[in-house]
Design a protein around this motif. Structure first.
Motif, PDB file in Angstrom:
ATOM      1  N   SER A 143       4.173   2.753  11.083  1.00 33.89           N
ATOM      2  CA  SER A 143       3.021   1.850  11.108  1.00 33.89           C
ATOM      3  C   SER A 143       3.412   0.438  10.708  1.00 33.89           C
ATOM      4  O   SER A 143       2.730  -0.526  11.082  1.00 33.89           O
ATOM      5  N   TYR A 144       4.494   0.286   9.953  1.00 31.26           N
ATOM      6  CA  TYR A 144       4.944  -1.044   9.548  1.00 31.26           C
ATOM      7  C   TYR A 144       5.223  -1.928  10.766  1.00 31.26           C
ATOM      8  O   TYR A 144       4.987  -3.142  10.734  1.00 31.26           O
ATOM      9  N   PHE A 145       5.706  -1.320  11.843  1.00 28.09           N
ATOM     10  CA  PHE A 145       6.094  -2.083  13.032  1.00 28.09           C
ATOM     11  C   PHE A 145       4.990  -2.160  14.086  1.00 28.09           C
ATOM     12  O   PHE A 145       5.163  -2.804  15.115  1.00 28.09           O
ATOM     13  N   PHE A 146       3.865  -1.486  13.839  1.00 27.63           N
ATOM     14  CA  PHE A 146       2.807  -1.470  14.847  1.00 27.63           C
ATOM     15  C   PHE A 146       1.559  -2.246  14.423  1.00 27.63           C
ATOM     16  O   PHE A 146       0.526  -2.124  15.066  1.00 27.63           O
ATOM     17  N   VAL A 147       1.668  -3.006  13.364  1.00 24.87           N
ATOM     18  CA  VAL A 147       0.524  -3.808  12.940  1.00 24.87           C
ATOM     19  C   VAL A 147       0.721  -5.255  13.362  1.00 24.87           C
ATOM     20  O   VAL A 147       1.849  -5.721  13.540  1.00 24.87           O
ATOM     21  N   THR A 148      -0.381  -5.941  13.526  1.00 22.04           N
ATOM     22  CA  THR A 148      -0.375  -7.374  13.826  1.00 22.04           C
ATOM     23  C   THR A 148      -0.893  -8.116  12.603  1.00 22.04           C
ATOM     24  O   THR A 148      -2.010  -7.868  12.141  1.00 22.04           O
ATOM     25  N   VAL A 149      -0.073  -9.005  12.076  1.00 26.48           N
ATOM     26  CA  VAL A 149      -0.434  -9.769  10.888  1.00 26.48           C
ATOM     27  C   VAL A 149      -0.878 -11.161  11.305  1.00 26.48           C
ATOM     28  O   VAL A 149      -0.125 -11.894  11.965  1.00 26.48           O
ATOM     29  N   LEU A 150      -2.102 -11.506  10.942  1.00 35.24           N
ATOM     30  CA  LEU A 150      -2.624 -12.849  11.180  1.00 35.24           C
ATOM     31  C   LEU A 150      -2.728 -13.533   9.823  1.00 35.24           C
ATOM     32  O   LEU A 150      -3.646 -13.235   9.050  1.00 35.24           O
ATOM     33  N   PRO A 151      -1.775 -14.403   9.477  1.00 38.71           N
ATOM     34  CA  PRO A 151      -1.760 -15.010   8.139  1.00 38.71           C
ATOM     35  C   PRO A 151      -3.086 -15.681   7.794  1.00 38.71           C
ATOM     36  O   PRO A 151      -3.623 -16.470   8.568  1.00 38.71           O
ATOM     37  N   GLY A 152      -3.606 -15.305   6.639  1.00 39.88           N
ATOM     38  CA  GLY A 152      -4.866 -15.871   6.182  1.00 39.88           C
ATOM     39  C   GLY A 152      -6.095 -15.207   6.753  1.00 39.88           C
ATOM     40  O   GLY A 152      -7.218 -15.560   6.376  1.00 39.88           O
ATOM     41  N   VAL A 203      -3.382   8.685   6.043  1.00 47.30           N
ATOM     42  CA  VAL A 203      -4.070   7.694   5.200  1.00 47.30           C
ATOM     43  C   VAL A 203      -3.085   6.920   4.332  1.00 47.30           C
ATOM     44  O   VAL A 203      -3.062   5.682   4.322  1.00 47.30           O
ATOM     45  N   LEU A 204      -2.265   7.640   3.587  1.00 50.69           N
ATOM     46  CA  LEU A 204      -1.346   6.982   2.652  1.00 50.69           C
ATOM     47  C   LEU A 204      -0.250   6.222   3.397  1.00 50.69           C
ATOM     48  O   LEU A 204       0.177   5.146   2.956  1.00 50.69           O
ATOM     49  N   GLY A 205       0.201   6.760   4.526  1.00 46.14           N
ATOM     50  CA  GLY A 205       1.240   6.084   5.287  1.00 46.14           C
ATOM     51  C   GLY A 205       0.785   4.762   5.864  1.00 46.14           C
ATOM     52  O   GLY A 205       1.493   3.747   5.764  1.00 46.14           O
ATOM     53  N   THR A 206      -0.405   4.734   6.444  1.00 47.39           N
ATOM     54  CA  THR A 206      -0.918   3.479   6.995  1.00 47.39           C
ATOM     55  C   THR A 206      -1.278   2.490   5.887  1.00 47.39           C
ATOM     56  O   THR A 206      -1.145   1.277   6.067  1.00 47.39           O
ATOM     57  N   THR A 207      -1.729   3.010   4.745  1.00 48.86           N
ATOM     58  CA  THR A 207      -2.032   2.111   3.621  1.00 48.86           C
ATOM     59  C   THR A 207      -0.771   1.403   3.148  1.00 48.86           C
ATOM     60  O   THR A 207      -0.774   0.182   2.916  1.00 48.86           O
ATOM     61  N   ILE A 208       0.314   2.169   3.008  1.00 44.96           N
ATOM     62  CA  ILE A 208       1.562   1.585   2.506  1.00 44.96           C
ATOM     63  C   ILE A 208       2.248   0.747   3.575  1.00 44.96           C
ATOM     64  O   ILE A 208       2.557  -0.442   3.358  1.00 44.96           O
ATOM     65  N   GLY A 209       2.522   1.357   4.732  1.00 40.52           N
ATOM     66  CA  GLY A 209       3.275   0.658   5.767  1.00 40.52           C
ATOM     67  C   GLY A 209       2.496  -0.411   6.493  1.00 40.52           C
ATOM     68  O   GLY A 209       3.051  -1.454   6.866  1.00 40.52           O
ATOM     69  N   GLY A 210       1.200  -0.160   6.702  1.00 45.79           N
ATOM     70  CA  GLY A 210       0.403  -1.120   7.454  1.00 45.79           C
ATOM     71  C   GLY A 210      -0.150  -2.255   6.617  1.00 45.79           C
ATOM     72  O   GLY A 210      -0.194  -3.404   7.067  1.00 45.79           O
ATOM     73  N   ASP A 211      -0.560  -1.951   5.381  1.00 45.87           N
ATOM     74  CA  ASP A 211      -1.233  -2.956   4.551  1.00 45.87           C
ATOM     75  C   ASP A 211      -0.366  -3.471   3.404  1.00 45.87           C
ATOM     76  O   ASP A 211      -0.060  -4.657   3.335  1.00 45.87           O
ATOM     77  N   LEU A 212       0.024  -2.581   2.492  1.00 42.42           N
ATOM     78  CA  LEU A 212       0.672  -3.032   1.267  1.00 42.42           C
ATOM     79  C   LEU A 212       1.994  -3.757   1.531  1.00 42.42           C
ATOM     80  O   LEU A 212       2.280  -4.783   0.907  1.00 42.42           O
ATOM     81  N   LEU A 213       2.800  -3.235   2.445  1.00 42.49           N
ATOM     82  CA  LEU A 213       4.098  -3.867   2.709  1.00 42.49           C
ATOM     83  C   LEU A 213       3.976  -5.179   3.483  1.00 42.49           C
ATOM     84  O   LEU A 213       4.958  -5.918   3.591  1.00 42.49           O
ATOM     85  N   HIS A 214       2.775  -5.464   3.997  1.00 39.24           N
ATOM     86  CA  HIS A 214       2.571  -6.704   4.744  1.00 39.24           C
ATOM     87  C   HIS A 214       1.736  -7.725   3.978  1.00 39.24           C
ATOM     88  O   HIS A 214       1.422  -8.790   4.533  1.00 39.24           O
ATOM     89  N   LEU A 215       1.359  -7.418   2.747  1.00 38.31           N
ATOM     90  CA  LEU A 215       0.547  -8.365   1.986  1.00 38.31           C
ATOM     91  C   LEU A 215       1.272  -9.693   1.789  1.00 38.31           C
ATOM     92  O   LEU A 215       0.650 -10.756   1.753  1.00 38.31           O
TER      93      LEU A 215
END
Length: 262
Positions: A143-152, A203-215
């Motif tokens: 999930s870390y590589f499949f998210v789109t981060v829009l800064p701000g 749930v935990l994987g997307t929380t960590i890889g998708g959100d927390l590691l991209h904060l």
């Protein structure tokens, strides 16, 4: 005269067409409403059963999920005072010095983040903890590589990435639970261990890889708004990935048997 007669004839037809359209729309709406209630009742009972939630908690859980989508618990505050910024992590009590104000903060949505995470952590007690950790790690890396981060603005899981992550959570949970069953490492007394493992790992994987590691990529210092983990409620990638993984893991063996030629 002919023009007046033409208008007189077409009005009843227009009224009749309007009534027919309204009736058709009403029937479609009622059918969709019934199917929605039926679908969500089946899904809710399935979630309650597979995640080990006591029946007496059903109504309080529904109420909490409904109102929780409007509640964001602050995790990280960005405060400003006289042109200088300072930060608070996990603030228990928010006390502001005179002249300071909250510029932005990262919050955890109750419906889309807190409740799914608590239910996922509860599965460590009910199921196979090692299997959850493995599935969670795999899902987090993907999930870390499949998210789109829009800064701000926010972090979004792409449509294709959502299904890839969900299916991998399901398949990984089935594979590792089957392997641990052969090795005698599973918890007895819980049916279909792969289903809650798929939910917890998703749930935990997307929380960590998708959100927390991209904060760090959000550049919170430049934001003048609220950023919420699970802010879309049940439509957020965290909750939706977990529930979708649970449903697919539940019904995939049944579908496989239907299409089996053995």
């Amino acid at each position: 005269m002919q023009r007046h007669q033409f208008n007189w004839e077409i009005r009843p037809k227009s009224a009749q067409g309007c009534v027919s359209s309204c009736l058709l729309f009403g029937l479609i709406f009622c059918a969709l409403f019934w199917l929605t209630i039926k679908f969500y009742s089946i899904v809710f009972s399935l979630v309650m059963t597979r995640l080990g939630i006591a029946p007496r908690l059903g109504i309080p859980l529904i109420i909490t999920v409904f109102f929780g989508c409007f509640i964001n618990l602050p995790l990280y505050l960005v405060l400003q005072c006289q042109g200088r910024r300072y930060y608070k992590f996990l603030p228990v009590l928010i006390s502001l010095t005179p002249g300071s104000y909250i510029r932005s903060y990262i919050g955890l949505n109750v419906s889309g983040g807190l409740i799914p995470i608590v239910l996922a952590l509860y599965q460590f007690h009910r199921t196979q903890p090692l299997a959850i950790l493995i599935v969670m790690t795999i899902v987090a890396l993907i999930s870390y590589f499949f998210v789109t981060v829009l800064p701000g603005i926010g972090i979004y899981l792409t449509f294709s990435g959502f299904w890839i992550v969900t299916l991998i959570a399901v398949l990984a949970s089935m594979i590792f639970i089957a392997a641990f069953t052969e090795m005698g490492l599973v918890t007895s007394g819980v049916a279909r261990l792969d289903v809650p493992v798929a939910f917890a790992g998703g749930v935990l994987g997307t929380t960590i890889g998708g959100d927390l590691l991209h904060l760090k990529d959000l550049h919170v210092n430049r934001v003048a708004s609220v950023l919420s983990i699970g802010g879309a409620g049940l439509e957020d990638g965290i909750a939706k990935c977990g529930i979708s993984a649970l449903i697919i893991a539940e019904w995939l063996p049944v579908v496989g048997e239907l299409f089996s030629f053995n």
